[in-house]
Design a protein around this motif. Structure first.
Motif, PDB file in Angstrom:
ATOM      1  N   MET A 117      40.926  53.292  28.046  1.00 42.47           N
ATOM      2  CA  MET A 117      39.872  52.354  27.671  1.00 42.47           C
ATOM      3  C   MET A 117      40.309  50.920  27.911  1.00 42.47           C
ATOM      4  SD  MET A 117      38.506  54.174  24.184  1.00 42.47           S
ATOM      5  CE  MET A 117      37.371  52.837  23.824  1.00 42.47           C
ATOM      6  N   THR A 118      41.600  50.633  27.673  1.00 38.76           N
ATOM      7  CA  THR A 118      42.114  49.281  27.908  1.00 38.76           C
ATOM      8  C   THR A 118      42.081  48.937  29.387  1.00 38.76           C
ATOM      9  OG1 THR A 118      43.567  49.490  25.996  1.00 38.76           O
ATOM     10  CG2 THR A 118      44.086  47.770  27.589  1.00 38.76           C
ATOM     11  N   ILE A 119      42.492  49.896  30.235  1.00 36.58           N
ATOM     12  CA  ILE A 119      42.484  49.670  31.676  1.00 36.58           C
ATOM     13  C   ILE A 119      41.055  49.474  32.177  1.00 36.58           C
ATOM     14  CG2 ILE A 119      42.951  50.756  33.912  1.00 36.58           C
ATOM     15  CD1 ILE A 119      45.376  52.093  32.601  1.00 36.58           C
ATOM     16  N   THR A 120      40.121  50.320  31.679  1.00 35.15           N
ATOM     17  CA  THR A 120      38.717  50.198  32.070  1.00 35.15           C
ATOM     18  C   THR A 120      38.156  48.853  31.644  1.00 35.15           C
ATOM     19  OG1 THR A 120      38.456  52.595  31.850  1.00 35.15           O
ATOM     20  CG2 THR A 120      36.455  51.268  31.884  1.00 35.15           C
ATOM     21  N   GLY A 121      38.491  48.443  30.426  1.00 32.68           N
ATOM     22  CA  GLY A 121      38.028  47.146  29.947  1.00 32.68           C
ATOM     23  C   GLY A 121      38.592  46.001  30.770  1.00 32.68           C
ATOM     24  N   LEU A 122      39.868  46.092  31.143  1.00 31.22           N
ATOM     25  CA  LEU A 122      40.491  45.064  31.971  1.00 31.22           C
ATOM     26  C   LEU A 122      39.852  45.023  33.351  1.00 31.22           C
ATOM     27  CD1 LEU A 122      42.751  42.956  32.252  1.00 31.22           C
ATOM     28  CD2 LEU A 122      44.266  44.792  33.005  1.00 31.22           C
ATOM     29  N   ASP A 123      39.547  46.204  33.884  1.00 26.52           N
ATOM     30  CA  ASP A 123      38.875  46.305  35.179  1.00 26.52           C
ATOM     31  C   ASP A 123      37.552  45.540  35.154  1.00 26.52           C
ATOM     32  OD1 ASP A 123      39.283  47.271  37.725  1.00 26.52           O
ATOM     33  OD2 ASP A 123      38.298  49.180  37.386  1.00 26.52           O
ATOM     34  N   ARG A 124      36.803  45.757  34.107  1.00 23.73           N
ATOM     35  CA  ARG A 124      35.495  45.111  33.952  1.00 23.73           C
ATOM     36  C   ARG A 124      35.648  43.608  33.742  1.00 23.73           C
ATOM     37  NH1 ARG A 124      30.236  47.007  31.296  1.00 23.73           N
ATOM     38  NH2 ARG A 124      29.249  45.096  30.563  1.00 23.73           N
ATOM     39  N   GLU A 125      36.641  43.212  32.944  1.00 25.85           N
ATOM     40  CA  GLU A 125      36.841  41.778  32.681  1.00 25.85           C
ATOM     41  C   GLU A 125      37.184  41.023  33.960  1.00 25.85           C
ATOM     42  OE1 GLU A 125      39.695  41.183  29.627  1.00 25.85           O
ATOM     43  OE2 GLU A 125      38.548  42.267  28.098  1.00 25.85           O
ATOM     44  N   ILE A 126      38.071  41.593  34.781  1.00 27.63           N
ATOM     45  CA  ILE A 126      38.435  40.941  36.045  1.00 27.63           C
ATOM     46  C   ILE A 126      37.225  40.868  36.966  1.00 27.63           C
ATOM     47  CG2 ILE A 126      39.885  41.119  38.104  1.00 27.63           C
ATOM     48  CD1 ILE A 126      42.009  42.466  36.376  1.00 27.63           C
ATOM     49  N   LEU A 127      36.454  41.956  37.013  1.00 30.96           N
ATOM     50  CA  LEU A 127      35.240  41.972  37.834  1.00 30.96           C
ATOM     51  C   LEU A 127      34.294  40.843  37.431  1.00 30.96           C
ATOM     52  CD1 LEU A 127      33.036  43.312  39.689  1.00 30.96           C
ATOM     53  CD2 LEU A 127      32.421  44.679  37.699  1.00 30.96           C
ATOM     54  N   LEU A 128      34.011  40.714  36.147  1.00 31.52           N
ATOM     55  CA  LEU A 128      33.074  39.693  35.678  1.00 31.52           C
ATOM     56  C   LEU A 128      33.616  38.283  35.894  1.00 31.52           C
ATOM     57  CD1 LEU A 128      31.805  41.371  32.373  1.00 31.52           C
ATOM     58  CD2 LEU A 128      30.596  41.153  34.560  1.00 31.52           C
ATOM     59  N   ALA A 129      34.944  38.120  35.737  1.00 27.90           N
ATOM     60  CA  ALA A 129      35.540  36.797  35.963  1.00 27.90           C
ATOM     61  C   ALA A 129      35.421  36.385  37.426  1.00 27.90           C
ATOM     62  CB  ALA A 129      37.004  36.812  35.528  1.00 27.90           C
ATOM     63  N   LEU A 130      35.703  37.314  38.330  1.00 34.57           N
ATOM     64  CA  LEU A 130      35.582  37.005  39.756  1.00 34.57           C
ATOM     65  C   LEU A 130      34.126  36.819  40.159  1.00 34.57           C
ATOM     66  CD1 LEU A 130      38.235  39.461  41.274  1.00 34.57           C
ATOM     67  CD2 LEU A 130      38.389  36.979  41.114  1.00 34.57           C
ATOM     68  N   ASN A 131      33.247  37.617  39.569  1.00 31.38           N
ATOM     69  CA  ASN A 131      31.824  37.488  39.887  1.00 31.38           C
ATOM     70  C   ASN A 131      31.281  36.137  39.442  1.00 31.38           C
ATOM     71  OD1 ASN A 131      28.793  38.155  38.578  1.00 31.38           O
ATOM     72  ND2 ASN A 131      29.136  38.857  40.677  1.00 31.38           N
ATOM     73  N   ALA A 132      31.736  35.665  38.284  1.00 31.92           N
ATOM     74  CA  ALA A 132      31.299  34.346  37.811  1.00 31.92           C
ATOM     75  C   ALA A 132      31.798  33.232  38.724  1.00 31.92           C
ATOM     76  CB  ALA A 132      31.801  34.122  36.382  1.00 31.92           C
ATOM     77  N   PHE A 133      32.911  33.498  39.410  1.00 30.97           N
ATOM     78  CA  PHE A 133      33.485  32.496  40.317  1.00 30.97           C
ATOM     79  C   PHE A 133      32.593  32.253  41.524  1.00 30.97           C
ATOM     80  CE2 PHE A 133      36.031  31.858  44.206  1.00 30.97           C
ATOM     81  CZ  PHE A 133      36.527  30.590  43.941  1.00 30.97           C
ATOM     82  N   VAL A 159      31.243  40.029  44.676  1.00 25.87           N
ATOM     83  CA  VAL A 159      29.798  40.290  44.765  1.00 25.87           C
ATOM     84  C   VAL A 159      29.391  41.560  44.025  1.00 25.87           C
ATOM     85  CG1 VAL A 159      29.595  39.054  46.952  1.00 25.87           C
ATOM     86  CG2 VAL A 159      30.033  41.526  46.968  1.00 25.87           C
ATOM     87  N   GLY A 160      30.371  42.305  43.481  1.00 20.96           N
ATOM     88  CA  GLY A 160      30.047  43.470  42.667  1.00 20.96           C
ATOM     89  C   GLY A 160      29.963  44.784  43.408  1.00 20.96           C
ATOM     90  N   LEU A 161      30.459  44.835  44.621  1.00 21.00           N
ATOM     91  CA  LEU A 161      30.460  46.093  45.351  1.00 21.00           C
ATOM     92  C   LEU A 161      31.549  47.040  44.857  1.00 21.00           C
ATOM     93  CD1 LEU A 161      29.850  44.921  49.044  1.00 21.00           C
ATOM     94  CD2 LEU A 161      28.239  46.079  47.523  1.00 21.00           C
ATOM     95  N   HIS A 162      32.632  46.474  44.321  1.00 20.95           N
ATOM     96  CA  HIS A 162      33.762  47.284  43.885  1.00 20.95           C
ATOM     97  C   HIS A 162      34.408  46.695  42.649  1.00 20.95           C
ATOM     98  CE1 HIS A 162      33.969  50.038  47.304  1.00 20.95           C
ATOM     99  NE2 HIS A 162      33.687  49.017  48.077  1.00 20.95           N
ATOM    100  N   TYR A 163      35.084  47.577  41.905  1.00 24.47           N
ATOM    101  CA  TYR A 163      35.963  47.153  40.826  1.00 24.47           C
ATOM    102  C   TYR A 163      37.329  46.787  41.410  1.00 24.47           C
ATOM    103  CZ  TYR A 163      32.881  48.905  37.109  1.00 24.47           C
ATOM    104  OH  TYR A 163      31.840  49.102  36.248  1.00 24.47           O
ATOM    105  N   PRO A 164      38.129  45.999  40.692  1.00 24.31           N
ATOM    106  CA  PRO A 164      39.492  45.733  41.157  1.00 24.31           C
ATOM    107  C   PRO A 164      40.310  47.000  41.375  1.00 24.31           C
ATOM    108  CG  PRO A 164      38.905  44.201  39.410  1.00 24.31           C
ATOM    109  CD  PRO A 164      37.783  45.191  39.499  1.00 24.31           C
ATOM    110  N   SER A 165      40.103  48.029  40.543  1.00 18.88           N
ATOM    111  CA  SER A 165      40.847  49.284  40.703  1.00 18.88           C
ATOM    112  C   SER A 165      40.494  49.981  42.015  1.00 18.88           C
ATOM    113  CB  SER A 165      40.574  50.223  39.529  1.00 18.88           C
ATOM    114  OG  SER A 165      39.193  50.508  39.420  1.00 18.88           O
TER     115      SER A 165
END
Length: 270
Positions: A45-61, A193-199
């Motif tokens: 769950m921590t890894i999944t949450g981190l995956d999502r957090e990085i995605l949203l941070a990069l997407n906001a960029f 752009v949201g096509l992929h997760y960092p993982s």
């Protein structure tokens, strides 16, 4: 009598003690298993949450930046350093050893790309971020249906990381540059752009180069291609023409091969 009594007591109590000890061990093992299972779930769950957090941070960029995506999705811009290096290395030496190794590496590129596409169709790691309505994304990509809802690993990143690995095998400085270029221009923008997760990108970075390094190091594929090059020694223009066709299709992510694969898949299911 005392000794006999003691012996009798020992004989009678030993099985009971053994049973209690066994039950205690089983209980301890069961407890330890549940602790480890809970820890694994928490870690996942921590890894999944981190995956999502990085995605949203990069997407906001820059998820809604049209210019950024146009550069990252431009075939000539994103592919020029990698394909230029491959062609330059091919013609820099006419040694069958190098060319045989490069052809074995190109075979690895094909296998790695096919594995990544197969994984997207046949595994369910996670849905593509852009298709998940629960993720608030700002993206220039329309949220239309995809034929591959699973996004692990990225087939585009797998292809380009594989090609960069092949350049690295032949010339490390150029290969390192290609790895950095692919990460910055090809891989990370696909997360933005949201096509992929960092993982998904991390999986591509492991899968693609690993397959290329293995095939480039194995003796049999190299020798096979070396013998083929020797056989075509007086007709190398045929090899060059085939290489050109392969690189031309790879330049735009194998659209012809993907179309043929879909046709074959439909014919098999019908």
């Amino acid at each position: 009598m005392r000794i006999s009594d003691r012996r009798t007591i020992i004989v009678v109590d030993r099985p009971q003690f053994a049973r209690k000890s066994t039950v205690a061990k089983i209980a301890a093992l069961r407890s330890d298993f549940h602790v480890r299972l809970d820890a694994a779930k928490s870690k996942t769950m921590t890894i999944t949450g981190l995956d999502r957090e990085i995605l949203l941070a990069l997407n906001a960029f820059g998820g809604g930046n049209d210019t950024l995506w146009e550069f990252a999705n431009n075939s000539l811009f994103r592919g020029f350093p990698v394909f230029f290096s491959l062609v330059a290395l091919w013609f820099a030496s006419e040694q069958p050893e190098r060319r045989g190794r490069m052809l074995a590496g190109l075979l690895g590129v094909c296998l790695a790309t096919m594995l990544s596409i197969w994984s997207q169709f046949h595994t369910a790691v996670h849905i593509r971020p852009i298709l998940d309505p629960a993720i608030p994304l700002d993206t220039v990509i329309p949220r239309t249906p995809w034929d591959r809802t699973n996004s692990f690993p990225s087939d585009t990143a797998t292809l380009f990381f594989s090609l960069a690995a092949l350049v690295f095998v032949e010339k490390r400085s150029a290969g390192l540059f290609c790895f950095v270029w692919v990460a910055l221009i090809v891989a990370i923008p696909r997360v933005i752009v949201g096509l992929h997760y960092p993982s998904d990108i991390l999986g591509s970075f492991v899968l693609g180069p690993a397959v290329v390094f293995i095939l480039a190091a194995l003796p049999y594929p190299k020798r096979l291609f070396e013998h083929a090059l020797t056989w075509f020694e007086g007709r190398l223009y045929i090899v060059h023409a085939l290489l050109f066709i392969f690189l031309a299709d790879a330049f735009d992510l194998f659209p012809s091969l993907q179309a043929l694969g879909k046709v074959l898949a439909r014919s098999l299911h019908s």
